[in-house]
Design a protein around this motif. Structure first.
Motif, PDB file in Angstrom:
ATOM      1  N   SER A 113     -26.311  24.898 -25.785  1.00 37.25           N
ATOM      2  CA  SER A 113     -27.746  24.991 -25.501  1.00 37.25           C
ATOM      3  C   SER A 113     -28.162  26.364 -24.981  1.00 37.25           C
ATOM      4  CB  SER A 113     -28.148  23.923 -24.471  1.00 37.25           C
ATOM      5  OG  SER A 113     -27.866  22.629 -24.944  1.00 37.25           O
ATOM      6  N   ILE A 114     -27.205  27.111 -24.441  1.00 39.73           N
ATOM      7  CA  ILE A 114     -27.553  28.370 -23.775  1.00 39.73           C
ATOM      8  C   ILE A 114     -26.953  29.604 -24.428  1.00 39.73           C
ATOM      9  CG2 ILE A 114     -27.990  27.371 -21.500  1.00 39.73           C
ATOM     10  CD1 ILE A 114     -25.085  27.933 -20.776  1.00 39.73           C
ATOM     11  N   VAL A 115     -26.088  29.417 -25.402  1.00 36.33           N
ATOM     12  CA  VAL A 115     -25.368  30.556 -25.976  1.00 36.33           C
ATOM     13  C   VAL A 115     -26.316  31.590 -26.577  1.00 36.33           C
ATOM     14  CG1 VAL A 115     -25.030  29.473 -28.245  1.00 36.33           C
ATOM     15  CG2 VAL A 115     -23.394  31.200 -27.425  1.00 36.33           C
ATOM     16  N   ASP A 116     -27.461  31.146 -27.096  1.00 34.00           N
ATOM     17  CA  ASP A 116     -28.417  32.087 -27.688  1.00 34.00           C
ATOM     18  C   ASP A 116     -29.241  32.837 -26.650  1.00 34.00           C
ATOM     19  OD1 ASP A 116     -27.605  31.406 -30.237  1.00 34.00           O
ATOM     20  OD2 ASP A 116     -29.153  29.880 -30.497  1.00 34.00           O
ATOM     21  N   TYR A 117     -29.077  32.482 -25.363  1.00 36.23           N
ATOM     22  CA  TYR A 117     -29.860  33.123 -24.304  1.00 36.23           C
ATOM     23  C   TYR A 117     -28.981  34.018 -23.426  1.00 36.23           C
ATOM     24  CZ  TYR A 117     -33.072  29.367 -25.587  1.00 36.23           C
ATOM     25  OH  TYR A 117     -33.878  28.502 -26.281  1.00 36.23           O
ATOM     26  N   ARG A 118     -27.855  34.450 -23.955  1.00 35.27           N
ATOM     27  CA  ARG A 118     -26.926  35.232 -23.148  1.00 35.27           C
ATOM     28  C   ARG A 118     -27.523  36.558 -22.673  1.00 35.27           C
ATOM     29  NH1 ARG A 118     -21.801  34.871 -27.106  1.00 35.27           N
ATOM     30  NH2 ARG A 118     -23.537  35.028 -28.556  1.00 35.27           N
ATOM     31  N   LEU A 121     -29.390  35.105 -19.501  1.00 37.27           N
ATOM     32  CA  LEU A 121     -28.721  34.178 -18.590  1.00 37.27           C
ATOM     33  C   LEU A 121     -27.255  34.555 -18.390  1.00 37.27           C
ATOM     34  CD1 LEU A 121     -30.002  30.734 -19.970  1.00 37.27           C
ATOM     35  CD2 LEU A 121     -30.969  32.085 -18.090  1.00 37.27           C
ATOM     36  N   PHE A 122     -26.814  34.478 -17.142  1.00 38.29           N
ATOM     37  CA  PHE A 122     -25.392  34.526 -16.837  1.00 38.29           C
ATOM     38  C   PHE A 122     -24.825  33.120 -17.031  1.00 38.29           C
ATOM     39  CE2 PHE A 122     -26.889  37.995 -13.936  1.00 38.29           C
ATOM     40  CZ  PHE A 122     -26.145  39.037 -14.480  1.00 38.29           C
ATOM     41  N   ILE A 123     -23.660  33.011 -17.650  1.00 35.70           N
ATOM     42  CA  ILE A 123     -23.028  31.725 -17.909  1.00 35.70           C
ATOM     43  C   ILE A 123     -21.733  31.652 -17.110  1.00 35.70           C
ATOM     44  CG2 ILE A 123     -22.068  30.189 -19.659  1.00 35.70           C
ATOM     45  CD1 ILE A 123     -23.844  31.614 -21.712  1.00 35.70           C
ATOM     46  N   VAL A 229     -16.193  11.504 -27.836  1.00 36.87           N
ATOM     47  CA  VAL A 229     -15.939  12.760 -27.122  1.00 36.87           C
ATOM     48  C   VAL A 229     -17.023  13.764 -27.501  1.00 36.87           C
ATOM     49  CG1 VAL A 229     -14.359  14.699 -26.835  1.00 36.87           C
ATOM     50  CG2 VAL A 229     -13.457  12.369 -26.992  1.00 36.87           C
ATOM     51  N   LEU A 230     -17.662  14.349 -26.499  1.00 41.95           N
ATOM     52  CA  LEU A 230     -18.691  15.358 -26.741  1.00 41.95           C
ATOM     53  C   LEU A 230     -18.019  16.729 -26.756  1.00 41.95           C
ATOM     54  CD1 LEU A 230     -21.552  13.891 -24.546  1.00 41.95           C
ATOM     55  CD2 LEU A 230     -21.054  13.521 -26.948  1.00 41.95           C
ATOM     56  N   PRO A 231     -17.950  17.357 -27.907  1.00 41.51           N
ATOM     57  CA  PRO A 231     -17.103  18.553 -28.084  1.00 41.51           C
ATOM     58  C   PRO A 231     -17.774  19.852 -27.667  1.00 41.51           C
ATOM     59  CG  PRO A 231     -18.089  17.957 -30.170  1.00 41.51           C
ATOM     60  CD  PRO A 231     -18.589  16.956 -29.164  1.00 41.51           C
ATOM     61  N   ASP A 232     -18.009  19.994 -26.383  1.00 43.35           N
ATOM     62  CA  ASP A 232     -18.572  21.230 -25.862  1.00 43.35           C
ATOM     63  C   ASP A 232     -18.227  21.316 -24.383  1.00 43.35           C
ATOM     64  OD1 ASP A 232     -19.896  23.623 -25.835  1.00 43.35           O
ATOM     65  OD2 ASP A 232     -21.911  22.801 -26.050  1.00 43.35           O
TER      66      ASP A 232
END
Length: 294
Positions: A113-118, A121-123, A229-232
């Motif tokens: 959900s956040i990878v495109d906002y790097r 955003l700090f992850i 299993v949610l794969p993330d």
């Protein structure tokens, strides 16, 4: 290992907190304040070293509120955390963080959900690793036959899900279930199960001994011996555009690294029931997908 943890807890008595406050935003529609206080049961949050649930239902939200504060303190941020329910904060939109109007959220979010906002955003390091997040296919407790559906007959069942919940949707798409799309409140989706509009819904396993989920006086149980299993992975996020973002992110990641080294994060996920030992040997409905992720 245990002795080092105990010594640290004795060192960080409540008077060790700084005099200022650090505001952490939380979803206002999911106000966990009472459950959070029930879980603490009078303990200072920095003294928490056992994570067994005190309420039924999902417990991960409360655990994350605790782990976040402990990680920040271990990383050198000594201000007292104050949770701020914010209407504009939700599980899908990060506009306030991107704009720098929010500093940090109290809950982890999916990496997808956040990878495109790097850029904005700090992850953080993962709180939940890929493969650790498992959920059940919940049906009404009164429908005993549906509870005993074998894996080979899942194609006969309708499952409701929100396509905006990308990780859930993708996981369910890799099962034999028939997908029913619904964009709306979680509670309405559960009502669709209750009223037999659909057969099942993907929900975190309840922490109750029987895995029963009770909502508004009605009971739901997972289909026996089947899990998804949610794969993330899930992470805390910090705004790069907030004046304190870089400082807070550095403290958070330092603290998370220490908690992970000491086994506290894994212990918290296990004791809280998020990593649920009762379903450890259940069949995985999206097993082929999990193999691909590994």
């Amino acid at each position: 290992m245990k002795m080092k943890w105990v010594c640290w807890l004795l060192f960080i008595s409540p008077i060790s907190w700084g005099s200022n406050q650090l505001v952490v935003d939380i979803i206002s529609s999911e106000n966990f304040s009472q459950r959070y206080e029930d879980f603490l049961a009078g303990r200072h949050v920095l003294d928490v070293d056992t994570f067994h649930p005190t309420t039924k239902g999902s417990h991960i939200e409360i655990i994350e509120m605790v782990l976040l504060q402990q990680a920040l303190f271990l990383g050198g941020e000594t201000r007292q955390v104050v949770f701020n329910p914010k209407p504009s904060v939700n599980i899908l939109e990060f506009s306030d963080l991107i704009a720098g109007e929010s500093l940090i959220l109290a809950r982890s979010v999916w990496h997808e959900s956040i990878v495109d906002y790097r850029g904005a955003l700090f992850i953080s390091e993962p709180i939940v690793e890929v493969g650790e997040y498992e959920a059940g296919l919940y049906v009404t407790k009164r429908n005993v036959a549906l509870q005993q559906t074998p894996l080979s007959q899942l194609r006969q069942l309708d499952v409701v899900s929100n396509p905006r919940w990308a990780v859930d949707w993708r996981a369910l798409m890799n099962t034999d279930l028939h997908m029913v799309s619904f964009i709306g409140p979680w509670e309405t989706m559960l009502e669709m199960v209750e009223s037999n509009v659909v057969d099942t819904m993907l929900i975190n396993f309840s922490v109750s001994d029987s895995l029963v989920l009770t909502f508004e006086g009605k009971e739901y149980v997972p289909i026996e011996d089947i899990k998804v299993v949610l794969p993330d992975s899930r992470h805390f996020v910090v705004s790069k555009n907030h004046p304190e973002g870089e400082q807070i992110f550095a403290a958070l990641n330092r603290g998370l690294h220490v908690l992970k080294q000491r086994g506290i994060i894994k212990r918290a996920l296990t004791e809280s029931g998020f990593i649920n030992k009762r379903v450890a040997n259940w069949q995985v409905a999206n097993a082929k997908m999990v193999v691909e992720v590994d």
